[in-house]
Scaffold this active site. Structure first.
Site, PDB file in Angstrom:
ATOM      1  N   ASP A 164       0.837  -0.971  -0.112  1.00 42.28           N
ATOM      2  CA  ASP A 164       0.267  -0.097  -0.050  1.00 42.28           C
ATOM      3  C   ASP A 164       0.742   1.375  -0.162  1.00 42.28           C
ATOM      4  O   ASP A 164       1.567   1.072  -0.956  1.00 42.28           O
ATOM      5  CB  ASP A 164      -1.081  -0.078   1.809  1.00 42.28           C
ATOM      6  CG  ASP A 164      -0.609   0.250   2.124  1.00 42.28           C
ATOM      7  OD1 ASP A 164       1.107  -0.022   2.299  1.00 42.28           O
ATOM      8  OD2 ASP A 164      -0.368   0.148   3.464  1.00 42.28           O
TER       9      ASP A 164
ATOM     10  N   ASP B 232       3.180  -7.480   8.872  1.00 37.45           N
ATOM     11  CA  ASP B 232       2.503  -5.515   8.389  1.00 37.45           C
ATOM     12  C   ASP B 232       1.511  -4.934   8.377  1.00 37.45           C
ATOM     13  O   ASP B 232       1.608  -4.045   8.989  1.00 37.45           O
ATOM     14  CB  ASP B 232       1.384  -6.311   6.715  1.00 37.45           C
ATOM     15  CG  ASP B 232       0.478  -5.465   5.880  1.00 37.45           C
ATOM     16  OD1 ASP B 232       0.926  -4.913   4.970  1.00 37.45           O
ATOM     17  OD2 ASP B 232      -0.173  -5.089   6.594  1.00 37.45           O
TER      18      ASP B 232
HETATM   19  N1  LIG Z   1      -0.267  -2.719   4.524  1.00 38.64           N
HETATM   20  C1  LIG Z   1      -1.845  -2.831   4.751  1.00 38.64           C
HETATM   21  N2  LIG Z   1      -2.070  -1.267   4.078  1.00 38.64           N
HETATM   22  C2  LIG Z   1      -3.450  -1.261   4.525  1.00 38.64           C
HETATM   23  C3  LIG Z   1      -3.807  -2.142   5.700  1.00 38.64           C
HETATM   24  C4  LIG Z   1      -5.548  -1.693   6.018  1.00 38.64           C
HETATM   25  C5  LIG Z   1      -6.353  -2.188   6.840  1.00 38.64           C
HETATM   26  N3  LIG Z   1      -7.070  -3.573   7.385  1.00 38.64           N
HETATM   27  C6  LIG Z   1      -6.840  -3.438   8.583  1.00 38.64           C
HETATM   28  C7  LIG Z   1      -7.004  -4.982   9.206  1.00 38.64           C
HETATM   29  C8  LIG Z   1      -7.103  -5.235  10.201  1.00 38.64           C
HETATM   30  C9  LIG Z   1      -6.660  -3.901  11.002  1.00 38.64           C
HETATM   31  O1  LIG Z   1      -7.516  -3.685  11.744  1.00 38.64           O
HETATM   32  C10 LIG Z   1      -6.893  -3.242   9.834  1.00 38.64           C
HETATM   33  O2  LIG Z   1      -8.067  -1.978  10.445  1.00 38.64           O
HETATM   34  C11 LIG Z   1      -5.772  -0.780   5.116  1.00 38.64           C
HETATM   35  N4  LIG Z   1      -4.589  -0.026   4.100  1.00 38.64           N
HETATM   36  C12 LIG Z   1      -3.952   0.343   3.293  1.00 38.64           C
HETATM   37  O3  LIG Z   1      -3.396   1.453   3.946  1.00 38.64           O
HETATM   38  C13 LIG Z   1      -4.067   2.335   3.537  1.00 38.64           C
HETATM   39  C14 LIG Z   1      -4.557   3.785   3.441  1.00 38.64           C
HETATM   40  O4  LIG Z   1      -4.286   4.120   4.640  1.00 38.64           O
HETATM   41  P1  LIG Z   1      -4.955   6.130   5.430  1.00 38.64           P
HETATM   42  O5  LIG Z   1      -5.155   7.074   4.549  1.00 38.64           O
HETATM   43  O6  LIG Z   1      -4.067   6.331   5.885  1.00 38.64           O
HETATM   44  O7  LIG Z   1      -6.143   5.022   6.187  1.00 38.64           O
HETATM   45  C15 LIG Z   1      -4.215   2.625   1.777  1.00 38.64           C
HETATM   46  O8  LIG Z   1      -3.647   2.088   0.952  1.00 38.64           O
HETATM   47  C16 LIG Z   1      -5.199   0.970   2.438  1.00 38.64           C
HETATM   48  O9  LIG Z   1      -5.628   0.239   1.740  1.00 38.64           O
HETATM   49  C17 LIG Z   1      -3.117  -2.982   6.967  1.00 38.64           C
HETATM   50  O10 LIG Z   1      -4.126  -4.034   7.584  1.00 38.64           O
HETATM   51  N5  LIG Z   1      -2.076  -3.312   6.041  1.00 38.64           N
END
Ligand SMILES: Nc1nc2c(c(CN[C@H]3C=C[C@H](O)[C@@H]3O)cn2[C@@H]2O[C@H](COP(=O)(O)O)[C@@H](O)[C@H]2O)c(=O)[nH]1
Length: 306
Positions: free
Chosen positions: A215, A283
């Site tokens: 991401d 991650d």
């Molecule tokens: N590598 C990775 N990227 C993730 C997540 C998650 C959410 N995962 C959920 C699962 C369990 C937890 O409780 C989390 O809530 C979102 N993203 C990414 O982040 C960016 C958003 O950022 P901002 O604009 O600041 O909200 C966007 O590219 C989004 O696609 C993750 O886990 N890992």
């Protein structure tokens, strides 16, 4: 996800704008003594969960729309997760396959209780329609049936998703080679695994095959840790919030090197400290650090993939 691992390694070995600093990987691993802090799935308390098929439908729609929040500085992933949750609590049919096919942009905004157009809103609407249509055509309208047909294999589920839903085909071309990152398809598997605690819809015998989700937050954390080193032009672009063109060498290198770096970190931890750590565990730790650090500058690419 051998295709993801192999193509990320291929890019990392030819990368010119981004470098993975293996000494820094070792330093970080030694500093934490192989103990990656455990972060609970839904540590924020924002996701819908009822232990049944509706949760699967929720997570699939969530990850169909889980991309590109940054163009609106007030919008984040939390709004999407909690907005869909509230919508479902108000109306259990809100994410039914037939409903998904008819949402318009303004209706989607209303569903999420967001006061203005969402970033790349037309694509979000198109992807919702695609999900609704294909779920209805091939899976009796239910994402739970899609998951069941994967027979508890994460790799099969990802293959099914990318075969049936073109919006999840997170590929790019790099120096003539096809690169697979499958961020949203993989995160859907991880969300099932996390939400159902490895049971029921979340049981996958090959969960260790999943890589991190490339991401725009995790690369920023890896850069801050010194693990990713950017060339001076790329550093300047990112620090001045300039947009990075989707499909450019820079963009593919940032994402692929992040996957590669964490694979190296995981291998090292497992070897040196005799652990069985998953990339998903690393991650969630890195991502949770990143979203709590507002000062981090991340790369900005307009993309439906992440
Ligand atoms: N590598 C990775 N990227 C993730 C997540 C998650 C959410 N995962 C959920 C699962 C369990 C937890 O409780 C989390 O809530 C979102 N993203 C990414 O982040 C960016 C958003 O950022 P901002 O604009 O600041 O909200 C966007 O590219 C989004 O696609 C993750 O886990 N890992």
């Amino acid at each position: 996800m051998e295709a993801v691992r192999a193509s990320a390694a291929w890019v990392a070995s030819r990368s010119s704008h981004v470098k993975v600093d293996m000494l820094e990987v070792e330093k970080v691993v030694d500093k934490i003594q192989g103990n990656v802090p455990k972060v609970e799935w839904d540590f924020e308390g924002i996701h819908y969960f009822d232990d049944g098929p509706l949760t699967v439908q929720y997570l699939f729609v969530l990850d169909a729309l889980n991309f590109c929040f940054w163009p609106d500085k007030d919008l984040s992933y939390d709004h999407l997760a909690s907005g869909l949750k509230l919508a479902l609590e108000k109306d259990k049919t809100a994410l039914d396959a037939d409903r998904l096919q008819s949402y318009t942009g303004p209706q989607l905004r209303q569903l999420l209780n967001w006061p203005r157009p969402l970033p790349i809103e037309e694509e979000r609407v198109r992807l919702l329609h695609e999900v609704g249509m294909e779920l209805e055509r091939s899976f009796g309208g239910e994402a739970a049936n899609l998951v069941k047909s994967a027979g508890n294999s994460a790799a099969t589920l990802i293959e099914l998703i990318t075969r049936h839903f073109p919006g999840f085909r997170d590929h790019s071309l790099y120096k003539g080679h096809q690169v697979f990152l499958y961020k949203r398809a993989q995160i859907f598997v991880a969300d099932l695994w996390g939400a159902f605690k490895g049971q029921n819809y979340g049981e996958f015998h090959d969960i260790k095959s999943i890589t991190i989700f490339a991401d725009y937050i995790v690369p920023a954390v890896l850069r801050e840790l010194g693990i990713l080193k950017y060339g001076s032009n790329l550093s300047c672009s990112i620090d001045s919030n300039s947009e990075i063109v989707p499909g450019s060498e820079e963009e593919v290198e940032i994402r692929a090197c992040s996957v590669y770096a964490v694979e190296k970190m995981r291998e090292l931890i497992n070897k040196k400290f005799g652990k069985q750590l998953l990339s998903i565990d690393i991650d969630l730790w890195l991502w949770s650090c990143g979203v709590q650090n507002m000062a981090l500058s991340h790369h900005r690419t307009l993309s439906i993939y992440y």
